[in-house]
Design a protein around this motif. Sequence first.
Motif, mmCIF file in Angstrom:
data_model
loop_
_atom_site.group_PDB
_atom_site.id
_atom_site.type_symbol
_atom_site.label_atom_id
_atom_site.label_comp_id
_atom_site.label_asym_id
_atom_site.label_seq_id
_atom_site.Cartn_x
_atom_site.Cartn_y
_atom_site.Cartn_z
ATOM 1 N N ILE A 109 0.862 -1.182 0.000
ATOM 2 C CA ILE A 109 0.000 0.000 0.000
ATOM 3 C C ILE A 109 0.896 1.229 0.000
ATOM 4 C CG2 ILE A 109 -1.912 1.184 1.115
ATOM 5 C CD1 ILE A 109 -2.457 -1.287 2.736
ATOM 6 N N ARG A 110 0.646 2.147 -0.889
ATOM 7 C CA ARG A 110 1.413 3.375 -0.968
ATOM 8 C C ARG A 110 0.561 4.559 -0.518
ATOM 9 N NH1 ARG A 110 5.904 3.865 -3.825
ATOM 10 N NH2 ARG A 110 5.288 5.945 -4.484
ATOM 11 N N SER A 111 1.254 5.583 -0.043
ATOM 12 C CA SER A 111 0.632 6.845 0.325
ATOM 13 C C SER A 111 -0.468 6.677 1.376
ATOM 14 C CB SER A 111 0.059 7.559 -0.916
ATOM 15 O OG SER A 111 -0.177 8.921 -0.626
ATOM 16 N N VAL A 112 -0.141 5.960 2.438
ATOM 17 C CA VAL A 112 -1.026 5.873 3.596
ATOM 18 C C VAL A 112 -0.815 7.135 4.435
ATOM 19 C CG1 VAL A 112 -1.646 4.525 5.637
ATOM 20 C CG2 VAL A 112 -0.826 3.371 3.572
ATOM 21 N N VAL A 113 -1.898 7.736 4.911
ATOM 22 C CA VAL A 113 -1.788 8.952 5.710
ATOM 23 C C VAL A 113 -1.938 8.608 7.188
ATOM 24 C CG1 VAL A 113 -2.661 10.383 3.835
ATOM 25 C CG2 VAL A 113 -4.250 9.555 5.574
ATOM 26 N N LEU A 114 -1.171 9.305 8.007
ATOM 27 C CA LEU A 114 -1.231 9.196 9.454
ATOM 28 C C LEU A 114 -1.484 10.574 10.030
ATOM 29 C CD1 LEU A 114 1.912 7.005 10.311
ATOM 30 C CD2 LEU A 114 -0.441 6.235 10.175
ATOM 31 N N ALA A 115 -2.282 10.644 11.076
ATOM 32 C CA ALA A 115 -2.496 11.928 11.753
ATOM 33 C C ALA A 115 -2.916 11.663 13.191
ATOM 34 C CB ALA A 115 -3.573 12.744 11.030
ATOM 35 N N ASP A 116 -2.466 12.523 14.090
ATOM 36 C CA ASP A 116 -2.919 12.512 15.473
ATOM 37 C C ASP A 116 -3.788 13.737 15.675
ATOM 38 O OD1 ASP A 116 -1.352 10.300 15.756
ATOM 39 O OD2 ASP A 116 0.246 11.295 16.870
ATOM 40 N N VAL A 117 -5.062 13.508 15.982
ATOM 41 C CA VAL A 117 -6.038 14.595 15.990
ATOM 42 C C VAL A 117 -6.944 14.497 17.214
ATOM 43 C CG1 VAL A 117 -6.081 14.683 13.461
ATOM 44 C CG2 VAL A 117 -7.751 13.268 14.672
ATOM 45 N N ARG A 118 -7.601 15.596 17.511
ATOM 46 C CA ARG A 118 -8.717 15.576 18.451
ATOM 47 C C ARG A 118 -10.017 15.418 17.661
ATOM 48 N NH1 ARG A 118 -7.601 16.823 23.658
ATOM 49 N NH2 ARG A 118 -5.625 17.888 24.118
ATOM 50 N N LEU A 119 -11.020 14.842 18.302
ATOM 51 C CA LEU A 119 -12.308 14.635 17.661
ATOM 52 C C LEU A 119 -13.397 15.379 18.420
ATOM 53 C CD1 LEU A 119 -12.180 10.768 16.955
ATOM 54 C CD2 LEU A 119 -11.450 12.639 15.459
ATOM 55 N N ALA A 120 -14.267 16.057 17.689
ATOM 56 C CA ALA A 120 -15.403 16.732 18.318
ATOM 57 C C ALA A 120 -16.482 15.724 18.697
ATOM 58 C CB ALA A 120 -15.971 17.789 17.369
ATOM 59 N N GLU A 121 -16.544 14.592 17.967
ATOM 60 C CA GLU A 121 -17.550 13.551 18.233
ATOM 61 C C GLU A 121 -16.825 12.250 18.582
ATOM 62 O OE1 GLU A 121 -19.866 13.238 14.653
ATOM 63 O OE2 GLU A 121 -19.582 15.387 14.267
ATOM 64 N N GLU A 122 -17.199 11.654 19.688
ATOM 65 C CA GLU A 122 -16.547 10.416 20.106
ATOM 66 C C GLU A 122 -17.078 9.237 19.291
ATOM 67 O OE1 GLU A 122 -15.900 7.707 24.146
ATOM 68 O OE2 GLU A 122 -16.694 9.748 24.263
ATOM 69 N N PRO A 123 -16.206 8.396 18.732
ATOM 70 C CA PRO A 123 -16.671 7.227 17.974
ATOM 71 C C PRO A 123 -17.470 6.269 18.856
ATOM 72 C CG PRO A 123 -14.359 7.677 17.522
ATOM 73 C CD PRO A 123 -14.743 8.542 18.673
ATOM 74 N N GLU A 124 -18.340 5.497 18.215
ATOM 75 C CA GLU A 124 -19.216 4.576 18.943
ATOM 76 C C GLU A 124 -18.452 3.376 19.493
ATOM 77 O OE1 GLU A 124 -19.694 5.714 15.935
ATOM 78 O OE2 GLU A 124 -21.540 6.918 16.002
ATOM 79 N N THR A 125 -17.347 3.020 18.851
ATOM 80 C CA THR A 125 -16.578 1.853 19.271
ATOM 81 C C THR A 125 -15.143 2.259 19.582
ATOM 82 O OG1 THR A 125 -16.052 1.322 16.954
ATOM 83 C CG2 THR A 125 -17.983 0.241 17.924
ATOM 84 N N LEU A 126 -14.456 1.408 20.350
ATOM 85 C CA LEU A 126 -13.091 1.712 20.761
ATOM 86 C C LEU A 126 -12.163 1.800 19.556
ATOM 87 C CD1 LEU A 126 -11.177 2.134 23.144
ATOM 88 C CD2 LEU A 126 -10.910 -0.354 23.271
ATOM 89 N N LEU A 127 -12.233 0.810 18.671
ATOM 90 C CA LEU A 127 -11.513 0.845 17.402
ATOM 91 C C LEU A 127 -12.529 1.014 16.293
ATOM 92 C CD1 LEU A 127 -8.852 -2.024 17.636
ATOM 93 C CD2 LEU A 127 -8.528 0.421 18.028
ATOM 94 N N THR A 128 -12.313 1.989 15.446
ATOM 95 C CA THR A 128 -13.221 2.244 14.323
ATOM 96 C C THR A 128 -12.462 1.982 13.037
ATOM 97 O OG1 THR A 128 -14.310 3.975 15.629
ATOM 98 C CG2 THR A 128 -14.752 3.934 13.256
ATOM 99 N N VAL A 129 -12.951 1.056 12.233
ATOM 100 C CA VAL A 129 -12.247 0.693 11.003
ATOM 101 C C VAL A 129 -13.263 0.283 9.944
ATOM 102 C CG1 VAL A 129 -11.900 -1.682 11.833
ATOM 103 C CG2 VAL A 129 -10.455 -0.788 10.009
ATOM 104 N N ASN A 130 -13.020 0.711 8.728
ATOM 105 C CA ASN A 130 -13.906 0.321 7.626
ATOM 106 C C ASN A 130 -13.242 0.669 6.300
ATOM 107 O OD1 ASN A 130 -16.296 -0.866 6.691
ATOM 108 N ND2 ASN A 130 -17.218 1.131 6.278
ATOM 109 N N ALA A 131 -13.707 0.009 5.261
ATOM 110 C CA ALA A 131 -13.269 0.289 3.893
ATOM 111 C C ALA A 131 -14.489 0.370 3.005
ATOM 112 C CB ALA A 131 -12.332 -0.811 3.393
ATOM 113 N N VAL A 132 -14.541 1.407 2.195
ATOM 114 C CA VAL A 132 -15.638 1.599 1.243
ATOM 115 C C VAL A 132 -15.033 2.029 -0.078
ATOM 116 C CG1 VAL A 132 -17.697 2.904 0.656
ATOM 117 C CG2 VAL A 132 -17.301 2.227 3.031
ATOM 118 N N GLY A 133 -15.301 1.268 -1.126
ATOM 119 C CA GLY A 133 -14.785 1.628 -2.439
ATOM 120 C C GLY A 133 -13.272 1.684 -2.446
#
Length: 511
Positions: free
Chosen positions: A204-228
Amino acid sequence: MTGSTGTTDKHGTPRTTGAVSRDVIVVGAGPTGLLMAGDLATAGIPVTLVEKRPHRTSNLSRAFVLHARTLEQLDARGLADELESKGQTLDRLRLFSRLTVDLTTLPSRFNHLLVLPQYEVERVLERRAVEAGVRFAYETEVTGLVQDADGVTLRVRSAIGAEGAGGTGGGPGELRSAYVVGTDGMRSAVREAVGLPFPGRSAIRSVVLADVRLAEEPETLLTVNAVGDAFAFLAPFGDGYYRVIGWDRRRDVADDAPLDLDEVKEITRLALGRDYGMHDARWMSRFHSDERQAPAYRVGRVFLAGDAAHVHTPAGGQGMNTGLQDAANLSWKLAATLNGHIHADLLDTYQSERHSVGRSVLRSSGGIVRLAMANRPWTLAARTLLTTFLDHARPARTRMIGKITGIGYSYRSPRGAHPLTGKRVPDVALRDGRLYEVLRGGRFVLITPPDAPTGTGTGADTRKDRLAVASWASARRTTLLVRPDGYAAWASESPTAEETEAVLTATLGRG
């Protein structure tokens, strides 16, 4: 270093003469190297841990998950409970939006994932290594090595003024040891120095990484998905920041191409449906994920472990875990050899046992990524068929979970051996405690039936430095010899005292 002789150069760095040594040099102070060094020092082996970087804690790691088998190995060192208190547990995984993996059925005390940043693991492992007496050489770069019949001369270059290989000065120098273990990552200087190739490809090329704050807390501890064409992963640091990993198949740019938060948000929205109000990015970067494996994990007196031996995609969170299990496999073998209890031929089993595991992890992590990013009708159909099959076929699902969590791996046993030989031994109940508490001594453990003698015929009195003897809490009749890494070395249903002693002599040496 202990066991070495020689002079120092003008920078104060040792120049050794090649004397026989019991020392081990570990190169690379990531989790794999820290566990390796701590294990060896705990076993009484003099260890120097060489690290190119300055001494500091970095939050730039990509690893966030400890699996069940790794937690078992850490439990055998008295570290798992502390790490569990620092992280958050997850007992279910959802793959491809349709397959739920229930980890509560794992036959382990740790029937869950532990979500914990790598730097927290490193802090605990570093503290253990320091307490065990490991000598650290930071800002010290490996520039080459030479092997001979008695050991390895490692050529290094330390930063001027660094607390490096020479203790005070800096510049070029040499270190002498019986063995060298390269745990120095994908661009391993140790692997290069012994001339091993690192075949594979960029998955996999050009994977992006970022450490950010979120205004909305995710529903699950780990959030992962792929679409298209998009994939995204969110995991908490525990300090209010989240690590974001994202990939858009349509955007293939160099790792040093500029990256802004808007691009990270866009990829996240494509994969997860929203960006959770990302803001205040404290760090952003790009990287590419490779699938590579060294053809050999050993060249003479030099070993490779962790990312120096194998790298693969982040799918399944198996990278740090596989490296830690490499260290757990090799460390006790090196210690037993250097302490004079076992013939050095034992070290050959590191290659035969761990190389096949690394190859399997490459296949499984790569397969998960390819299924997650399926975008053609036939690959989407194949993914649907596979997830439906795994959802209904319990044995296949159990095997899949075993590979991802590490508890499903076993090592090859000799022809005619007891079925338990080479298998992972779970944390079984003993008459006085549990197995992984007894393993904290770094010794083999002989488990006998409750009514078996605990003295004569077990070698307990003459092998206390390397053998603990315990009894089943149940009425089980099997006699089981457990290796320091928690795998069965030998088992028998009704051995005589003489047969047991012969196995102990062959495995641990004479008392």
